[in-house]
Design a protein around this motif. Structure first.
Motif, mmCIF file in Angstrom:
data_model
loop_
_atom_site.group_PDB
_atom_site.id
_atom_site.type_symbol
_atom_site.label_atom_id
_atom_site.label_comp_id
_atom_site.label_asym_id
_atom_site.label_seq_id
_atom_site.Cartn_x
_atom_site.Cartn_y
_atom_site.Cartn_z
ATOM 1 N N VAL A 185 0.841 -1.206 0.000
ATOM 2 C CA VAL A 185 0.000 0.000 0.000
ATOM 3 C C VAL A 185 0.870 1.246 0.000
ATOM 4 C CG1 VAL A 185 -1.604 1.361 1.385
ATOM 5 C CG2 VAL A 185 -2.018 -1.078 1.035
ATOM 6 N N MET A 186 1.908 1.261 0.858
ATOM 7 C CA MET A 186 2.823 2.410 0.861
ATOM 8 C C MET A 186 3.454 2.608 -0.506
ATOM 9 S SD MET A 186 4.933 2.714 4.443
ATOM 10 C CE MET A 186 5.386 0.999 4.582
ATOM 11 N N ALA A 187 3.890 1.494 -1.118
ATOM 12 C CA ALA A 187 4.502 1.596 -2.443
ATOM 13 C C ALA A 187 3.494 2.084 -3.478
ATOM 14 C CB ALA A 187 5.076 0.243 -2.855
ATOM 15 N N GLY A 188 2.262 1.561 -3.400
ATOM 16 C CA GLY A 188 1.233 1.992 -4.351
ATOM 17 C C GLY A 188 0.930 3.466 -4.240
ATOM 18 N N VAL A 189 0.782 3.955 -3.010
ATOM 19 C CA VAL A 189 0.536 5.394 -2.813
ATOM 20 C C VAL A 189 1.725 6.199 -3.324
ATOM 21 C CG1 VAL A 189 0.174 7.195 -1.088
ATOM 22 C CG2 VAL A 189 -1.013 5.002 -0.864
ATOM 23 N N GLY A 190 2.948 5.698 -3.057
ATOM 24 C CA GLY A 190 4.138 6.400 -3.537
ATOM 25 C C GLY A 190 4.208 6.468 -5.045
ATOM 26 N N VAL A 191 3.856 5.352 -5.703
ATOM 27 C CA VAL A 191 3.860 5.327 -7.174
ATOM 28 C C VAL A 191 2.853 6.329 -7.728
ATOM 29 C CG1 VAL A 191 3.237 3.933 -9.183
ATOM 30 C CG2 VAL A 191 4.741 2.989 -7.423
ATOM 31 N N LEU A 192 1.652 6.365 -7.157
ATOM 32 C CA LEU A 192 0.639 7.315 -7.619
ATOM 33 C C LEU A 192 1.090 8.748 -7.395
ATOM 34 C CD1 LEU A 192 -2.639 5.557 -6.394
ATOM 35 C CD2 LEU A 192 -1.765 5.713 -8.735
ATOM 36 N N ALA A 193 1.669 9.001 -6.210
ATOM 37 C CA ALA A 193 2.162 10.351 -5.926
ATOM 38 C C ALA A 193 3.294 10.722 -6.872
ATOM 39 C CB ALA A 193 2.634 10.443 -4.469
ATOM 40 N N GLY A 194 4.205 9.765 -7.128
ATOM 41 C CA GLY A 194 5.308 10.026 -8.054
ATOM 42 C C GLY A 194 4.826 10.275 -9.467
ATOM 43 N N ALA A 195 3.806 9.505 -9.897
ATOM 44 C CA ALA A 195 3.260 9.697 -11.247
ATOM 45 C C ALA A 195 2.632 11.077 -11.385
ATOM 46 C CB ALA A 195 2.232 8.610 -11.549
ATOM 47 N N ALA A 196 1.880 11.488 -10.350
ATOM 48 C CA ALA A 196 1.254 12.816 -10.393
ATOM 49 C C ALA A 196 2.309 13.906 -10.396
ATOM 50 C CB ALA A 196 0.314 12.978 -9.193
ATOM 51 N N PHE A 197 3.324 13.745 -9.543
ATOM 52 C CA PHE A 197 4.399 14.743 -9.479
ATOM 53 C C PHE A 197 5.156 14.797 -10.802
ATOM 54 C CE2 PHE A 197 8.933 15.581 -8.565
ATOM 55 C CZ PHE A 197 8.823 16.894 -8.123
ATOM 56 N N GLY A 198 5.481 13.616 -11.337
ATOM 57 C CA GLY A 198 6.205 13.587 -12.605
ATOM 58 C C GLY A 198 5.425 14.216 -13.739
ATOM 59 N N LEU A 199 4.099 13.986 -13.760
ATOM 60 C CA LEU A 199 3.252 14.577 -14.797
ATOM 61 C C LEU A 199 3.294 16.100 -14.734
ATOM 62 C CD1 LEU A 199 1.108 14.190 -17.029
ATOM 63 C CD2 LEU A 199 -0.627 14.169 -15.223
ATOM 64 N N VAL A 200 3.198 16.625 -13.524
ATOM 65 C CA VAL A 200 3.236 18.082 -13.353
ATOM 66 C C VAL A 200 4.596 18.637 -13.771
ATOM 67 C CG1 VAL A 200 3.160 19.960 -11.654
ATOM 68 C CG2 VAL A 200 1.492 18.084 -11.535
ATOM 69 N N VAL A 201 5.679 17.953 -13.352
ATOM 70 C CA VAL A 201 7.024 18.431 -13.675
ATOM 71 C C VAL A 201 7.249 18.449 -15.183
ATOM 72 C CG1 VAL A 201 9.472 17.823 -13.547
ATOM 73 C CG2 VAL A 201 8.072 17.778 -11.486
ATOM 74 N N VAL A 202 6.858 17.373 -15.864
ATOM 75 C CA VAL A 202 7.073 17.309 -17.312
ATOM 76 C C VAL A 202 6.249 18.381 -18.020
ATOM 77 C CG1 VAL A 202 6.748 15.891 -19.376
ATOM 78 C CG2 VAL A 202 7.699 14.875 -17.307
ATOM 79 N N ARG A 203 5.023 18.585 -17.564
ATOM 80 C CA ARG A 203 4.174 19.606 -18.199
ATOM 81 C C ARG A 203 4.784 21.001 -18.023
ATOM 82 N NH1 ARG A 203 -1.331 17.947 -18.649
ATOM 83 N NH2 ARG A 203 -1.247 16.049 -19.923
ATOM 84 N N VAL A 204 5.222 21.297 -16.795
ATOM 85 C CA VAL A 204 5.790 22.627 -16.519
ATOM 86 C C VAL A 204 7.130 22.787 -17.216
ATOM 87 C CG1 VAL A 204 6.674 24.157 -14.723
ATOM 88 C CG2 VAL A 204 4.572 22.863 -14.332
ATOM 89 N N ALA A 205 8.025 21.788 -17.037
ATOM 90 C CA ALA A 205 9.359 21.889 -17.626
ATOM 91 C C ALA A 205 9.303 21.858 -19.152
ATOM 92 C CB ALA A 205 10.244 20.759 -17.114
ATOM 93 N N GLY A 206 8.307 21.152 -19.703
ATOM 94 C CA GLY A 206 8.194 21.070 -21.149
ATOM 95 C C GLY A 206 7.960 22.410 -21.817
ATOM 96 N N SER A 207 7.372 23.363 -21.070
ATOM 97 C CA SER A 207 7.153 24.694 -21.633
ATOM 98 C C SER A 207 8.452 25.482 -21.731
ATOM 99 C CB SER A 207 6.139 25.466 -20.774
ATOM 100 O OG SER A 207 6.612 25.619 -19.449
ATOM 101 N N TYR A 208 9.480 25.049 -20.989
ATOM 102 C CA TYR A 208 10.781 25.723 -21.027
ATOM 103 C C TYR A 208 11.805 24.943 -21.840
ATOM 104 C CZ TYR A 208 8.864 28.487 -17.186
ATOM 105 O OH TYR A 208 8.068 29.309 -16.413
ATOM 106 N N PHE A 209 11.716 23.609 -21.790
ATOM 107 C CA PHE A 209 12.663 22.761 -22.499
ATOM 108 C C PHE A 209 11.899 21.895 -23.486
ATOM 109 C CE2 PHE A 209 14.191 23.166 -18.051
ATOM 110 C CZ PHE A 209 15.263 24.010 -18.308
ATOM 111 N N GLY A 210 12.034 22.219 -24.762
ATOM 112 C CA GLY A 210 11.278 21.502 -25.778
ATOM 113 C C GLY A 210 11.674 20.044 -25.921
#
Length: 826
Positions: free
Chosen positions: A757-782
């Motif tokens: 369960v801890m790992a599952g929550v961590g994976v979901l949190a990491g996926a959400a964080f990674g999605l946000v980072v890629v979306r934000v960073a993608g506007s600066y780094f093509g």
């Protein structure tokens, strides 16, 4: 002083927990060392000032035709003159043309990467010599003697800093033959726009003094730099350049076809130099930051567990009058000792890491080659250690005198409050989330690398040796050059194990972008010539070229000894070109001809130029051979015969049944016996050349894979630690449950489920964080893209499997609880 007393007490306290202290110190050392090394790299490549004087005024000017696939068309001499006459926000200009030369007279004959510059180039760029002098205004003009300057790295590596090279005379051959005198050595500096070994005045290149170079507006081969006028800004210079350029396009429309999308831009020189490395270094910095977060989260869990075990001690101190700040100061002293020791080891680790990462980063920025470890890395380590210490000191919840009671003072059992358990799980989830981001990133890189390595090239790479043997230009006629290659091929063919030898203009992968870059415009039978003519790559080859590389000829025939300048002009075309130009028809015996206006500046007599652009009969169709891209794409290519002239560069391709590298010595001897001053360099199989091109991808995978592996290891330890501590605190609970009839396997499954369960929550949190980072960073780094489903699923699976493994030991311990002993534990 109270705090120094706290430090002394903290030292003695930690001596009683040596194992925990060692784990904490090593974990922090990994996080601090990685970040110190990466920050040193980022500082050296992106932030450190250039050695150029007035670097804040230096501007790089770029002309491009993006619609025509040309990111950098460079400039012609007439274009440079127009800009110099009209732009006022830039008060000085320097120009640089890149050319390769065969250099004889300074050690072994060799091919050197050279630069041809104007007399004021070094003054504009603000560079100085470390020995002798640099090219100056006195070296400008057609009547000046030829002079060259050695770059510092070339002088250091090739001549071991020998001062006696100054004054030596060398012979330089390229498009023409000239002698030049070595007059100086350039100070260590960023070799931009090209990693050159020598830099000379215009006289060393007869081509630069030719009428076609001086007057041809589309004869573009020169880079342009400028220096901002006092008080001028980059925006002013950029706007003025665009206004002047618009006038140039209007006045000379034929030189700027509409389908090219020609434009001009300017940026600060430092930004231009660092642009290639900025994205990868910032991503690397983010990765090291995630490792630091994982390390701190893991250590925070260990410190939190230790604090819970010390609740009795802390409660006694609170009952005896110690206030919250005194207790917090005691914890801060312990954290500072741990983090300080971690920082010392981290800085020690960081020094070799900087060396390794500098070699890695040099693939993206030449600035990394001169990177040195300086004292700033110590301060980085100290800063990171202080941040970690403060975080760790304020993580635990402290007892107070008001909340101390008999249970706190006397109980030796471990009790986890809901807030403590929640904090531990939050830290564990944080580790898993950060590890998931790193794992997903590393999986993308590794998946890409595997795909690239498995790509079929379309030709034999293992058994073909490529040797650079540039076309001699020391006064030989075109026919003498052809004869030199023919004799060399004849003798190499006689060597044991050699099945086929040929000569080609371009070495696959090694010379990517050479041979007129995006290709030359051409037309053919049944097509009307206009400004939108298609483009094709131009390659000059000898008979047997396709056989030596294992490329089949689909239709027609190969070149033979009769295909020379005394016979009808003939060519072989790629299958893609044949389909595009003659769909559903037989291309054999049809004609193609070059129409690109740049060919008016080709060297040779009027008759040779006329033959070059005359219709050429197609005698063969070869399978596509993409010699530029690791992943082959359909390529339109026209192959001309070596004996028909037009050889640039020069490479010998040897197909063998034995060890290709065993041929290097005899091949070198054959060529040197034929032409004593001929360079014979860079012998390598096509497989090794391709591997070298893939080196940046391999290094990316390795570096980020190491980060991900370290993060995963720390996360596994963190999950196991949280569960182990939870099991120790729930011993009585497990005993009661088993006394009431619960089976050990149910206890085991429950503990493992907690980890999953801890790992599952961590994976979901990491996926959400990674999605946000890629979306934000993608506007600066093509260059940043969302990972595919494969790497994400693999990363999630690895983390869940790791969580199960990490949970098994604490779960097995819980399942083996002795019921009687557990009930007596309090």
């Amino acid at each position: 002083m109270p705090f120094f007393r706290d430090l002394r007490l903290a030292y003695h306290s930690l001596k009683r927990s040596k194992s925990l202290a060692a784990i904490v110190i090593l974990t922090l050392a990994l996080g601090i060392g990685a970040n110190a090394a990466i920050f040193t790299l980022v500082r050296g490549v992106l932030l450190k000032p250039l050695v150029n004087r007035d670097e804040n005024r230096l501007v790089y000017i770029r002309q491009s035709a993006p619609s025509g696939g040309q990111d950098n068309t460079t400039f012609s001499v007439p274009e440079i003159h127009d800009i110099q006459r009209s732009v006022r926000s830039l008060d000085e200009f320097g120009d640089f043309s890149q050319m390769d030369f065969t250099m004889v007279g300074l050690g072994e004959p060799r091919v050197v990467h050279g630069g041809v510059v104007s007399g004021n180039y070094f003054d504009v760029m603000g560079l100085r010599p470390v020995l002798g002098r640099l090219v100056g205004p006195q070296d400008a003009g057609a009547d000046a003697p030829g002079v060259i300057v050695l770059t510092y790295r070339f002088w250091s590596t090739a001549y071991r800093k020998d001062p006696n090279v100054i004054g030596k005379t060398v012979r330089l051959s390229s498009i023409g033959d000239r002698s030049a005198t070595v007059i100086g050595v350039l100070e260590p500096s960023v070799p931009y726009p090209a990693d050159t070994e020598i830099i000379g005045n215009l006289v060393i290149s007869p081509h630069h003094l030719s009428a076609t170079m001086v007057t041809g507006r589309i004869h573009r081969m020169t880079e342009l730099f400028g220096k901002l006028a006092p008080g001028a800004t980059l925006d002013q210079a950029r706007n003025e350049l665009r206004a002047v350029y618009a006038g140039m396009v209007k006045d000379h429309a034929d030189a700027y076809p509409d389908n090219g999308g020609y434009r001009i831009d300017a940026r600060m020189l430092r930004d231009e130099i660092t642009s290639g490395a900025r994205t990868v270094l910032l991503v690397l910095l983010a990765a090291s930051g995630l490792v630091f977060i994982i390390a701190c989260s893991n250590v925070a869990n260990l410190i939190l567990a230790r604090t819970v075990r010390r609740e009795g001690e802390l409660a006694i101190r609170a009952a005896m009058g110690a206030n919250t700040w005194a207790l917090r100061r005691m914890l801060l002293a312990e954290s500072l000792l741990l983090c300080g020791a971690g920082a010392i080891i981290g800085v020690i680790i960081a020094q070799p890491l900087v060396t390794i990462l500098a070699r890695y980063a040099s693939r993206f920025s030449v600035r990394a080659l001169d990177l040195t470890v300086d004292f700033s890395m110590v301060w980085i380590g100290v800063a990171l250690a202080f941040v970690a210490a403060v975080i760790l000191a304020f993580v635990p919840r402290l007892p107070s005198a008001n909340t101390s009671n008999g249970m706190n003072l006397s109980s030796g059992s471990v009790r986890i409050t809901s807030s403590t358990g929640r904090r531990q799980r939050i830290f564990a989830v944080t580790q898993i989330a950060a590890s998931f981001v790193l794992l997903a990133g590393a999986s993308v890189l590794i998946t890409t690398l595997i795909a690239l390595q498995r790509t079929q090239t379309g030709f034999d790479t293992r058994r073909v040796l490529v040797v650079d043997v540039p076309a001699p230009s020391d006064g030989r006629t075109p026919q003498q050059v052809v004869d030199f290659y023919k004799e060399s091929v004849r003798q190499i063919d006689a060597l044991p194990g050699v099945t086929e030898t040929a000569v080609g203009m371009i070495a696959p992968y090694r010379d990517a972008g050479g041979g007129f870059g995006v290709g030359l415009q051409f037309s053919g039978d049944g097509h009307v010539h206009d400004k939108d003519d298609p483009r094709a790559l131009w390659r000059t080859i000898s008979p047997g070229f396709f056989t030596s590389l294992g490329v089949p000829i689909i239709a027609g025939r190969d070149f033979n000894a009769l295909d020379d300048q005394n016979s009808e002009p003939v060519v072989i075309v790629s299958s893609t070109l044949a389909r595009q130009m003659f769909p559903g028809q037989d291309p054999i015996n049809r004609h193609v001809y070059w129409t690109d206006p740049v060919l008016e500046f080709a060297t040779g007599s009027a008759a040779e130029k006329a033959r070059l652009t005359s219709p050429h009969r197609i005698i063969g169709v070869a399978a596509d051979m993409d010699d530029e891209h690791i992943v082959p794409v359909p390529t339109a290519t026209i192959y001309g015969a070596l004996a028909d002239g037009g050889m640039f560069g020069g490479h010998v391709f040897i197909h063998t049944t034995g060890n290709p590298y065993a041929l290097v010595t005899p091949v070198t001897k054959i060529i040197r016996d034929t032409a004593a001053d001929e360079p014979v360099e860079n012998a390598a199989t096509l497989e090794d050349i391709r591997a070298k091109v893939l080196a940046p991808d391999r290094l990316n995978s390795l570096v980020f894979g190491v980060f991900a592996a370290v993060a995963l290891l720390i996360a596994i330890v963190g999950v196991a630690g949280v569960l182990a501590f939870s099991v120790s605190a729930r011993t009585r609970e497990f005993g009661i449950r088993m006394a009431l009839g619960s089976q050990p396997e149910n206890i085991l499954r429950g503990v493992v489920a907690d980890g999953v369960v801890m790992a599952g929550v961590g994976v979901l949190a990491g996926a959400a964080f990674g999605l946000v980072v890629v979306r934000v960073a993608g506007s600066y780094f093509g260059d940043l893209k969302m990972p595919g489903a494969g790497p994400v699923i693999v990363s999630a699976g690895v983390l869940l499997a790791a969580a199960v493994i990490a949970s098994m030991l604490p779960a097995a311990r819980a399942a083996r609880v002795d019921v009687i002993q557990a009930l007596r534990s309090e």
